[in-house]
Each structure stands twice: as C-alpha cells, then as structure tokens.
Design a protein around this motif. Sequence first.
Motif, mmCIF file in Angstrom:
data_model
loop_
_atom_site.group_PDB
_atom_site.id
_atom_site.type_symbol
_atom_site.label_atom_id
_atom_site.label_comp_id
_atom_site.label_asym_id
_atom_site.label_seq_id
_atom_site.Cartn_x
_atom_site.Cartn_y
_atom_site.Cartn_z
ATOM 1 N N ARG A 1 0.522 -6.535 -4.474
ATOM 2 C CA ARG A 1 -0.321 -5.510 -5.096
ATOM 3 C C ARG A 1 -0.682 -5.903 -6.529
ATOM 4 O O ARG A 1 -1.799 -5.689 -6.968
ATOM 5 C CB ARG A 1 0.390 -4.157 -5.113
ATOM 6 C CG ARG A 1 0.461 -3.501 -3.766
ATOM 7 C CD ARG A 1 1.131 -2.134 -3.872
ATOM 8 N NE ARG A 1 1.134 -1.481 -2.582
ATOM 9 C CZ ARG A 1 1.042 -0.177 -2.406
ATOM 10 N NH1 ARG A 1 0.961 0.621 -3.464
ATOM 11 N NH2 ARG A 1 1.039 0.336 -1.204
ATOM 12 N N VAL B 1 -3.489 -8.325 -6.356
ATOM 13 C CA VAL B 1 -4.744 -7.633 -6.011
ATOM 14 C C VAL B 1 -5.302 -6.970 -7.267
ATOM 15 O O VAL B 1 -6.486 -7.113 -7.584
ATOM 16 C CB VAL B 1 -4.534 -6.587 -4.890
ATOM 17 C CG1 VAL B 1 -5.774 -5.708 -4.716
ATOM 18 C CG2 VAL B 1 -4.177 -7.266 -3.569
ATOM 19 N N ASP B 2 -4.444 -6.264 -8.005
ATOM 20 C CA ASP B 2 -4.873 -5.589 -9.242
ATOM 21 C C ASP B 2 -5.385 -6.597 -10.272
ATOM 22 O O ASP B 2 -6.453 -6.407 -10.862
ATOM 23 C CB ASP B 2 -3.716 -4.792 -9.853
ATOM 24 C CG ASP B 2 -3.283 -3.607 -9.016
ATOM 25 O OD1 ASP B 2 -4.070 -3.145 -8.162
ATOM 26 O OD2 ASP B 2 -2.145 -3.144 -9.217
ATOM 27 N N THR C 1 -8.701 -8.290 -9.125
ATOM 28 C CA THR C 1 -9.779 -7.291 -9.166
ATOM 29 C C THR C 1 -10.238 -7.081 -10.599
ATOM 30 O O THR C 1 -11.445 -7.083 -10.882
ATOM 31 C CB THR C 1 -9.297 -5.955 -8.557
ATOM 32 O OG1 THR C 1 -8.906 -6.171 -7.197
ATOM 33 C CG2 THR C 1 -10.386 -4.900 -8.615
ATOM 34 N N THR D 1 -9.168 -0.489 -5.953
ATOM 35 C CA THR D 1 -7.899 -0.654 -5.244
ATOM 36 C C THR D 1 -7.457 0.679 -4.656
ATOM 37 O O THR D 1 -7.610 1.738 -5.271
ATOM 38 C CB THR D 1 -6.801 -1.204 -6.177
ATOM 39 O OG1 THR D 1 -6.735 -0.398 -7.347
ATOM 40 C CG2 THR D 1 -7.080 -2.637 -6.564
ATOM 41 N N ARG D 2 -6.922 0.576 -3.459
ATOM 42 C CA ARG D 2 -6.473 1.771 -2.741
ATOM 43 C C ARG D 2 -5.605 1.352 -1.567
ATOM 44 O O ARG D 2 -5.602 0.187 -1.179
ATOM 45 C CB ARG D 2 -7.660 2.572 -2.211
ATOM 46 C CG ARG D 2 -8.443 1.828 -1.136
ATOM 47 C CD ARG D 2 -9.755 2.516 -0.775
ATOM 48 N NE ARG D 2 -10.463 1.772 0.249
ATOM 49 C CZ ARG D 2 -10.497 2.105 1.543
ATOM 50 N NH1 ARG D 2 -9.856 3.185 1.968
ATOM 51 N NH2 ARG D 2 -11.164 1.381 2.408
ATOM 52 N N TYR E 1 -3.257 -2.464 1.182
ATOM 53 C CA TYR E 1 -3.569 -2.252 -0.232
ATOM 54 C C TYR E 1 -4.673 -3.244 -0.538
ATOM 55 O O TYR E 1 -4.503 -4.459 -0.343
ATOM 56 C CB TYR E 1 -2.353 -2.512 -1.120
ATOM 57 C CG TYR E 1 -2.614 -2.207 -2.576
ATOM 58 C CD1 TYR E 1 -2.668 -0.889 -3.021
ATOM 59 C CD2 TYR E 1 -2.815 -3.229 -3.493
ATOM 60 C CE1 TYR E 1 -2.911 -0.595 -4.356
ATOM 61 C CE2 TYR E 1 -3.052 -2.948 -4.827
ATOM 62 C CZ TYR E 1 -3.106 -1.624 -5.252
ATOM 63 O OH TYR E 1 -3.351 -1.332 -6.573
ATOM 64 N N GLU E 2 -5.826 -2.731 -0.954
ATOM 65 C CA GLU E 2 -6.977 -3.615 -1.099
ATOM 66 C C GLU E 2 -7.986 -3.103 -2.107
ATOM 67 O O GLU E 2 -7.954 -1.940 -2.513
ATOM 68 C CB GLU E 2 -7.686 -3.783 0.243
ATOM 69 C CG GLU E 2 -8.350 -2.492 0.716
ATOM 70 C CD GLU E 2 -9.053 -2.613 2.058
ATOM 71 O OE1 GLU E 2 -8.572 -3.364 2.925
ATOM 72 O OE2 GLU E 2 -10.074 -1.932 2.237
ATOM 73 N N SER E 3 -8.882 -4.001 -2.484
ATOM 74 C CA SER E 3 -10.099 -3.661 -3.207
ATOM 75 C C SER E 3 -11.196 -4.504 -2.582
ATOM 76 O O SER E 3 -10.928 -5.446 -1.831
ATOM 77 C CB SER E 3 -9.977 -3.982 -4.701
ATOM 78 O OG SER E 3 -9.895 -5.377 -4.906
ATOM 79 N N THR F 1 -6.666 -8.341 -0.484
ATOM 80 C CA THR F 1 -5.617 -7.562 0.144
ATOM 81 C C THR F 1 -4.255 -8.232 -0.020
ATOM 82 O O THR F 1 -4.152 -9.383 -0.420
ATOM 83 C CB THR F 1 -5.936 -7.332 1.636
ATOM 84 O OG1 THR F 1 -4.983 -6.437 2.199
ATOM 85 C CG2 THR F 1 -5.963 -8.624 2.414
#
Length: 126
Positions: free
Chosen positions: A80, A83-84, A87, A101-102, A109-111, A124
């Motif tokens: 995560r 990913v953050d 992003t 992200t969500r 957990y992805e954007s 992801t």
Amino acid sequence: MKIEHIGLWVNDLERMKQFYETYFKARSNSLYKNEKTGFSSYFLTFSTGSRLEIMHKEEIPANASIQTGYAHLALSVGTRTEVDRLTEQLTANGYPLVSPTRVTGDGYYESVIADPEGNLIELTTD
C-alpha cells in the motif's frame, strides 16, 4: 499457461518507453523496426518477467482506438505504501489521476492513473 506479453499501440514510442522505464523500472530491448511496413516496437520487461510490447505503425487507421479490447493495465507494485508513493509521484509529475487510492469491493488496494497517451494503469498491491 501464462500470458507471454501484452501489446499496446502507441503514438510516441520513445516517450512511452521512457515512461515505463522511469516509473516501473522496465528494461527495454533494442528497437525493432520494419522499414517495409513502417512498424516498430520495443519489448519492455518488468522485474517479474512480465512483458509489454509497445508498438507503433506509421499509418494506423483513424478509427483504431474505437474498438473493443484493452481497458487497463494492472501493475502490482507491492505494498500500500508503494501504491501511495507511486501515485503521488506520478500525479506530481503531471500524469492524470483517474481514480484515487481506495480499497475496491473485491479487496484490492489500488489507484488508477493515465499514461502519457491516456491508457489506464491500475497500480495495485500484490
């Protein structure tokens, strides 16, 4: 069985190669060019061995993008935190954020960001 590679038509081969090398640490082979057909491509290899072939042809029909097919490319970047981080880096560098992200309904957990030509990339976790 495994997917050997995915092919993606692009307008600017060098820009797209640089994008995937810079943000996703892809390694590229040498440029393949067929002078007779006007076709050129690179195979981009990711650390897991997955490959993306980015392809360009001098004369792609005007309606080539209006077809059923490719929706997005999902790239697992690990955690995560990654990913953050990625992003934030991509959006800070001007790439459009399509979906922040969500956690999705199926637990990812992805954007989603858009690459330089507007193709969707889902970042992801594993």
